[in-house]
Design an enzyme around this catalytic site. Structure first.
Site, PDB file in Angstrom:
ATOM      1  N   LYS A   1       0.840  -1.208   0.000  1.00 53.99           N
ATOM      2  CA  LYS A   1       0.000   0.000   0.000  1.00 53.99           C
ATOM      3  C   LYS A   1       0.875   1.259   0.000  1.00 53.99           C
ATOM      4  CE  LYS A   1      -0.324  -0.376   5.033  1.00 53.99           C
ATOM      5  NZ  LYS A   1      -1.075  -1.012   6.114  1.00 53.99           N
TER       6      LYS A   1
ATOM      7  N   TYR B   1      14.953  31.727   6.158  1.00 58.78           N
ATOM      8  CA  TYR B   1      13.713  32.395   6.553  1.00 58.78           C
ATOM      9  C   TYR B   1      13.626  32.515   8.065  1.00 58.78           C
ATOM     10  CZ  TYR B   1      11.767  31.623   1.866  1.00 58.78           C
ATOM     11  OH  TYR B   1      11.525  31.631   0.522  1.00 58.78           O
TER      12      TYR B   1
HETATM   13  C1  LIG Z   1      -0.305  -2.040   6.693  1.00 54.45           C
HETATM   14  C2  LIG Z   1      -0.860  -3.319   7.147  1.00 54.45           C
HETATM   15  C3  LIG Z   1      -0.014  -4.428   7.388  1.00 54.45           C
HETATM   16  C4  LIG Z   1       1.492  -4.349   7.312  1.00 54.45           C
HETATM   17  O1  LIG Z   1       2.022  -3.875   8.516  1.00 54.45           O
HETATM   18  P1  LIG Z   1       3.612  -3.773   8.765  1.00 54.45           P
HETATM   19  O2  LIG Z   1       3.741  -3.396  10.170  1.00 54.45           O
HETATM   20  O3  LIG Z   1       4.102  -2.721   7.823  1.00 54.45           O
HETATM   21  O4  LIG Z   1       4.177  -5.109   8.435  1.00 54.45           O
HETATM   22  C5  LIG Z   1      -0.608  -5.632   7.720  1.00 54.45           C
HETATM   23  N1  LIG Z   1      -1.953  -5.740   7.824  1.00 54.45           N
HETATM   24  C6  LIG Z   1      -2.783  -4.704   7.608  1.00 54.45           C
HETATM   25  C7  LIG Z   1      -4.255  -4.900   7.744  1.00 54.45           C
HETATM   26  C8  LIG Z   1      -2.272  -3.461   7.278  1.00 54.45           C
HETATM   27  O5  LIG Z   1      -3.111  -2.427   7.084  1.00 54.45           O
END
Ligand SMILES: *Cc1c(COP(=O)(O)O)cnc(C)c1O
Length: 380
Positions: A45, A272
């Site tokens: 993702k 700045y």
């Molecule tokens: C993002 C996510 C993961 C992965 O988690 P990590 O800590 O990056 O391994 C696993 N399960 C779900 C439902 C997620 O949303």
């Protein structure tokens, strides 16, 4: 996919694909049940946590990932459009209008809502197919999924739907990577109770999954048939305390070139808001990246590495530039390289260091680099 930074690149994100492949191998080799090889979902993702979803997905599939996972339909479509034919899980809930595309593209939905499953089943039945789904159980995170106490009636109804098959059941830990595992254990036993009840009712699942990277590292009894790995293959641990796997190293580095060098007199100010005043003669390098590239908007905090030495940030971070003190790096010249994230000699700037500057966590620091910074892939 860029393989080499053009000589004129001002700043870029480097993704080391060889290290990524190595990390996947180490994760598989290090899983305790050697005879029972690790089955995993590669969570890509948010553009593979800023590393490039397609590039991470390719390495994952090569390493044997059973599923890819994303958080929405657009991300899933982007993988299909790039030619990824793997199974794809989509986390979260789906709007009714998204269900047709999920069926057409063979995306596997994860739902904790009977009305969604019923609709999906109807649509699949019209197409004369049976579509696999994963049931999401909320075991205490209070985000997605059917509450553990209400899971059985949903499972019993869903099991009778003609257009879906209950291929998977999943839950998600709220805290799996800290030393205190008591709530993780509570969630695990709630999940296990649902599984036991389902089994008694004759409902079997091919894939049961609850572990993210933290759970994979520290909660061996919770692995079941599948674990979901996002951050760990990228070489970053979800916390300071979870188990370490020797050889796993970060995949992402960030480099910039010195665009200009300045000599300041005592009393000169920088940037700045005049947030820095030179205490004496000071040599300053201007790096052409700033908060517009995702660099945390700090002032007089943090450092970069130049010729293996720490060069502290002075003044505020601008949209397009940061200024660093190179008085103690006399060999630095215009267009030399600076390491913004990663190792240079004995020194290292970790994603946790960047997260500290942002008052945030490493996940946020990883995804915070904007698309304005080109991704350059090495180690094909
Ligand atoms: C993002 C996510 C993961 C992965 O988690 P990590 O800590 O990056 O391994 C696993 N399960 C779900 C439902 C997620 O949303």
């Amino acid at each position: 996919m860029i393989m080499q930074p053009p000589p004129t690149s001002r700043a870029w994100v480097e993704i080391d694909l060889a290290q990524l492949r190595r990390n996947f191998q180490l994760i598989r080799a290090g899983s305790a049940s050697q005879q029972n090889r690790l089955r995993f979902v590669s969570v890509v993702k948010d553009d593979g946590y800023g590393h490039g979803a397609v590039e991470v997905a390719r390495a994952a599939v090569e390493a044997g990932a059973v599923f890819l996972a994303v958080s929405n339909v657009a991300e899933a479509l982007a993988l299909r459009e790039a030619g990824m034919e793997s199974r794809i899980l989509i986390f979260g809930e789906r709007h009714e209008d998204e269900l047709a595309i999920c069926l057409e593209q063979n995306f596997t939905i994860t739902s904790g809502k009977l009305e969604v499953l019923e609709r999906f089943s109807q649509m699949a039945a019209v197409r004369k197919i049976v579509s696999p789904v994963h049931i999401k159980v909320d075991s205490g995170m209070s985000r997605y999924g059917v509450r553990w106490t209400e899971a059985m009636p949903l499972l019993a109804s869903a099991a009778r739907l003609p257009g879906v098959s209950l291929e998977g059941i999943m839950s998600h830990f709220a805290m799996s990577d800290e030393a205190d595992k008591s709530f993780a254990q509570t969630q695990l036993s709630r999940f296990q109770n649902v599984l036991t009840e389902a089994e008694k009712a004759g409902i079997a699942f091919r894939y049961r999954h609850i572990c993210n990277s933290g759970g994979f590292l520290d909660l061996q009894p919770a692995h079941y048939e599948l674990v979901r790995l996002g951050i760990l293959p990228l070489g970053v641990y979800p916390s300071k305390v979870c188990r370490r796997i020797p050889g796993i190293e970060p995949v992402m580095r960030i480099k910039a070139r010195i665009a200009s060098i300045k000599l300041l007199d005592k009393g000169d100010v920088v940037g700045y808001g005049m947030r820095y005043t030179a205490p004496g003669p000071t040599r300053v390098a201007v790096l052409p990246l700033g908060y517009g590239d995702g660099f945390p908007r700090v002032r007089n905090q943090g450092h970069v590495l130049i010729h293996g030495k720490k060069a502290p940030l002075i003044g505020g971070v601008s949209m397009d530039a940061i200024t660093v003190d190179i008085t103690s790096v006399p060999e630095a010249q215009a267009w030399d390289l600076a390491t913004v994230l990663g190792r240079d000699g004995a020194e290292e700037i970790s994603i946790h260091d960047i997260a500290t500057l942002k008052n945030s966590v490493s996940y946020d620091a990883m995804v915070g680099w904007r698309s304005r910074l080109p991704r350059v892939y090495t180690g094909q």
